[in-house]
Design an enzyme around this catalytic site. Structure first.
Site, short mmCIF file in Angstrom:
data_model
loop_
_atom_site.label_atom_id
_atom_site.label_comp_id
_atom_site.label_asym_id
_atom_site.label_seq_id
_atom_site.Cartn_x
_atom_site.Cartn_y
_atom_site.Cartn_z
N PHE A 158 84.21 -28.79 -75.55
CA PHE A 158 83.60 -30.18 -75.64
C PHE A 158 83.48 -30.94 -74.57
CE2 PHE A 158 85.41 -31.09 -80.39
CZ PHE A 158 84.56 -30.10 -80.78
N LYS A 205 90.50 -14.89 -80.36
CA LYS A 205 90.79 -15.93 -81.27
C LYS A 205 90.83 -15.67 -82.72
CE LYS A 205 89.05 -19.75 -78.05
NZ LYS A 205 88.36 -18.91 -77.09
N GLU A 242 76.72 -18.52 -77.87
CA GLU A 242 77.23 -17.90 -76.89
C GLU A 242 76.52 -16.60 -76.91
OE1 GLU A 242 81.57 -17.04 -77.37
OE2 GLU A 242 81.82 -16.11 -75.23
N HIS A 291 84.40 -16.52 -75.85
CA HIS A 291 85.13 -17.55 -76.08
C HIS A 291 85.13 -17.72 -77.88
CE1 HIS A 291 86.43 -21.68 -75.95
NE2 HIS A 291 85.46 -22.13 -76.63
N HIS A 319 92.78 -20.80 -81.96
CA HIS A 319 92.15 -21.38 -80.67
C HIS A 319 93.36 -21.87 -80.13
CE1 HIS A 319 89.70 -23.15 -77.78
NE2 HIS A 319 88.82 -23.57 -78.56
N CYS A 351 88.37 -27.38 -74.20
CA CYS A 351 88.57 -25.87 -74.38
C CYS A 351 88.25 -24.95 -73.41
CB CYS A 351 87.87 -25.55 -75.80
SG CYS A 351 88.64 -26.64 -77.08
#
Lengths: 418, 428
Positions: B414, B349, B328, B317, B354, B177
């Site tokens: 990830f 998002k 974050e 993010h 996403h 991502c």
């Protein structure tokens, strides 16, 4: 840490200071060298599995005790073979470079992994196919099967960038982490990017490599869609190319530690060889385009090169057109004043896509550091015996579908290496 | 060469001269910006496949490009083309089919999908073979070259390289991502080291299919608040429960400031700096101390040569997972200090979902548009502050006018992937 990328006027020398190799031939640089240089006393013969994936021969991975590089069982359980091969081999390369556990160095080490993806669950796939096609087309519910049969951790074992992720977790390489995709050209591009970054001062220590698991039908399937596999009695690369062409996959892990000469000297690392140049491009593979690209790349790369004997470690796959055009290019080198002594190492290790180019560089670096060369690996007549060990070796990468590139490695005399 | 052509470390300044974007909100900068600043959501019930029995049944699909038959690479190609064509046209660079630089492409890993497997299986309906043996047998009987071309990992990149005539090997990359951020970072690095003076950076992702949805669902990463779909993504809100998969693509044309100026191109923004640090803690979780994220953010600010107080907006993010948003914001506070509490931060998002491999690129376009339009898109569905986060200005629910001269955009993925990119305005 700040690095003054663009402003360093002198390009840094790029050394190979660590090699990790794992394949059907065994584990580690020396084992591979012994198997391919004839030094083990026996004749050079490939290791094959002709039964389990018939009609396709594959080069199966040697038995590995993964725990020696992947110590936590929990980590190992999270991975399927593709990630295990890669993570293990990355560990071999780091150990070989004397960097295992050197957390300061690993914290600023930059990593590029050339990746495909991990294994699918073949049994689950079969279950879905059986229950949702043919007479069962309207009966089965693939939602339910996927929901109940897919293991949550399998997704992570399949994800392309999780090979790099596992290397970070297991070996603590964390400076930066990028994963390139695209079969052979991913291996080529990652080495080229590492070369460019180190020579221009954007990085001084890098880990590069890839892995292939040949012993999986989901991967064989992808390449057999276009009837790319060799499905007959085993032959070497050049012999296969003459007999219609085809790939024989090999289970391979290949990782390299690449380092600026300055960084290597400062920590007293011993280099295998210097990567003195690399060139790459693509084409649509119309007739002759791949050969033209290679010719052009060679003219660029060979500027200032000593004419005469040139070691060539060919990453040829055996794919018909790609291998034929590469051979035509190699046969034309004589006219340019170079006498190639060619070895298609895929004849011994099998084809490993993303790992193919890193494996070729590893073998070239080994040959140069030992001042020896590989035995001919092929009976077609393409691979003549070497009179003397070459002091410069070119590694070729012509993807079975896309991407062409050449890398040049030169030996370091003992004075340079200190 | 004037001084402003180089940055604080003497490297060539990299600017953006073309942008393109596709999301579930629509095609092109204009439509996306209109909806984004009107706090509209692109999340809908999935109609592409049956979601019967699944826990999450909504997504931000791009169904208006009429890609038939759907496959992830086919849709990823179509969206990437839309974004790249828009960006190249805006940059007015090169000639048709001859882009004067390399391609850096964030694209999802490809694999054969169920319709193709079923097609092959059906071709050998008389076969006594089972599973993969039957699929392989179907391949030996008939050549499926088109299928192979589409499902190679190099497929999307090669397609774009052919169409736009980008130079050299097309780089296809995945940092999960964070991929979109990485594509831009690679373009910046290539220009800074003098490999090229222009680059085409693309992020694309069209992977809303059954298996991908089930995979993320099994990792408990997805929101299960299916009704109403537009309320599912609640970034930074206490009641957030996961992300919603979405599709999209975006493209930036990068150039050296010097070259862009010389050819009279409009400067849409500046790529001030990039930061990256990998996390070795866990495959899907962040180090509890946040150190890799903090280092990533700090490195990006250092690379850009600016202080936290120079940042007028954080393009988060903001995936709406309990873990991401907490870590974050925690990391931002560590890296920024007190000034973070008054720095606006929002998650695109919350409206577009996403977009996975494309997210960093899509959010780059929106970060640049934020500065150009002096308008910060909101975090929608921000209704319940999370006491664990402390004071936060999440630009709740309504776009806000603001004069922003620098933005930091975060992308985390990830596999311990962390990338932050700092965007700024053209130097005066």
């Amino acid at each position: 840490m700040k690095r003054n990328d663009a402003m360093s006027k002198e390009n840094a020398d790029v050394w190979i200071t660590g090699i990790g190799l794992l394949s059907s031939l065994g584990e580690g640089a020396d084992v591979h060298w012994a198997a391919m240089s004839g030094k083990s006393g026996s004749t050079v013969t490939p290791v094959l599995d002709n039964e389990n994936y018939a009609p396709y021969p594959v080069h199966p991975l040697v038995e590995v005790d993964y725990a020696t590089q992947i110590q936590k069982r929990g980590d190992l359980r999270q991975m399927e073979p593709w990630q295990r091969i890669g993570t293990y081999t990355a560990g071999l390369a780091l150990a070989d470079a004397g960097l295992s556990g050197d957390l300061d160095a690993l914290d600023h080490m930059d990593m590029i992994v050339a990746a495909g993806s991990g294994e699918r669950d073949a049994e689950m796939d079969q279950k879905v196919l059986e229950s949702t096609t043919g007479d069962n087309a309207n009966k089965g519910n693939s939602n339910e099967i996927l929901k109940s049969e897919l293991r949550p951790t399998l997704f992570l074992a399949q994800l392309s960038n999780l090979l790099a992720g596992n290397i970070s977790i297991v070996h603590k390489v964390t400076g930066s982490s990028r994963t390139y995709m695209g079969e052979e050209l991913a291996g080529l591009a990652s080495i080229e990017n590492a070369y460019n970054r180190i020579s221009k001062g954007q990085s001084d220590l890098m880990l590069i490599g890839g892995a292939n698991n040949a012993e999986r039908k989901d991967s064989l399937l992808i390449f057999e869609l276009g009837q790319n596999l060799w499905g007959d009695e085993f032959k070497s690369i050049w012999e296969r190319a003459q007999a219609g062409g085809g790939l024989v996959q090999g289970s391979v892990g290949a990782f390299l530690v690449m380092e600026s000469a300055k960084h290597a000297k400062a920590r007293g690392a011993k280099p295998y060889a210097k990567l003195s140049g690399i060139s790459s491009d693509r084409c649509r593979r119309d007739d002759g385009q791949a050969k033209d690209n290679l010719d052009r790349q060679f003219d660029e790369l060979s500027k200032g090169m000593q004419k005469g004997t040139l070691g060539v470690l060919s990453g040829a796959s055996g794919a018909k057109q790609a291998t034929a055009e590469e051979l035509a290019f190699l046969q034309g080198l004589d006219d340019k004043g170079f006498q190639p002594v060619t070895r298609a190492y895929g004849s011994m290790m099998g084809h490993s896509f993303e790992a193919q180019m890193p494996a070729g560089l590893a073998l070239a670096a080994l040959a140069l550091s030992k001042g020896e060369y590989l035995e001919p690996l092929d009976g077609s007549g393409v691979e003549a015996s070497a009179d003397a060990a070459p002091e410069q070796i070119m590694v070729t990468s012509v993807g079975h579908w896309r991407g062409e590139g050449l890398a040049l490695l030169t030996s370091l005399d003992s004075k340079e290496a200190k | 060469m004037t001084n402003s052509m180089n940055d604080h470390l003497g490297r060539p300044v990299v600017v953006v001269t073309g942008m393109g974007v596709v999301t579930s909100l629509g095609q092109g900068q204009q439509d996306n910006w209109r909806d984004l600043t009107a706090a509209k959501s692109g999340i809908r019930h999935i109609s592409r496949f049956s979601t019967e029995g699944l826990r999450t049944t909504i997504a931000g699909c791009v169904d208006f490009l009429n890609v038939d038959p759907y496959s992830a690479p086919a849709l990823s190609i179509a969206m990437a083309e839309s974004a790249a064509s828009e960006a190249i046209e805006q940059a007015n660079i090169g000639t048709k089919g001859d882009f004067p630089g390399p391609l850096f492409l964030a694209t999802p890993p490809t694999e054969l999908e169920w319709p193709q497997r079923r097609e092959l299986y059906g071709e050998e309906s008389e076969s006594t073979l089972e599973g993969y043996d039957r699929l392989l047998s179907a391949c030996r009987t008939n050549k499926h070259e088109e299928m192979q071309r589409l499902f190679q990992f190099a497929s999307v990149g090669e397609h774009l390289a052919d169409k736009y005539g980008t130079k050299g090997l097309p780089i296809s990359l995945s940092t999960a991502c964070a991929s979109g951020g990485t594509a831009i970072q690679l373009g910046v690095e290539a220009i800074r080291r003098g490999d090229t003076d222009t680059a085409l950076c693309v992020g694309t992702d069209g992977t809303v299919n059954l298996e991908a949805l089930v995979r993320f669902s099994l990792l408990s990463a997805l929101s299960t608040r299916n009704d109403p779909p537009e309320a599912a993504m609640a970034s930074f809100s206490k009641d957030r429960d996961g992300f919603i998969m979405a599709e999209g693509a975006a493209c930036l044309v990068l150039e050296t400031y010097e070259k862009a100026k010389a050819r009279g191109a409009e400067i849409l923004g500046v790529l001030m700096g990039c930061g990256e640090h990998a996390d070795d803690f866990h495959r899907t979780r962040t180090s509890p101390d946040g150190l890799p994220m903090i280092k990533t953010i700090t490195k990006a600010l250092e690379d850009a040569g600016i202080a936290p107080s120079d940042i007028g907006y954080v393009n988060a993010h903001g995936t709406s997972t309990p873990e991401n948003d907490k870590m974050e914001y925690f990391s931002l506070k560590q890296a920024f200090g007190d000034v973070m509490e008054t720095t606006p931060i929002s998650s695109n998002k919350s409206m577009i979902g996403h977009t996975l491999s494309a997210a960093g690129a899509v959010e780059a376009v929106f970060s640049l548009m934020t500065m150009r339009n002096s308008m910060i898109p909101p975090t929608i569905n921000y209704n319940t502050p999370d006491p664990d986060m402390g004071k936060i200005d999440a630009v709740p629910n309504k776009a806000r006018e603001a004069d922003v001269s620098a933005v930091i955009s975060n992308s985390f993925g990830f596999g311990g992937q962390n990338v932050s990119v700092v965007y700024g305005r053209e130097p005066k």
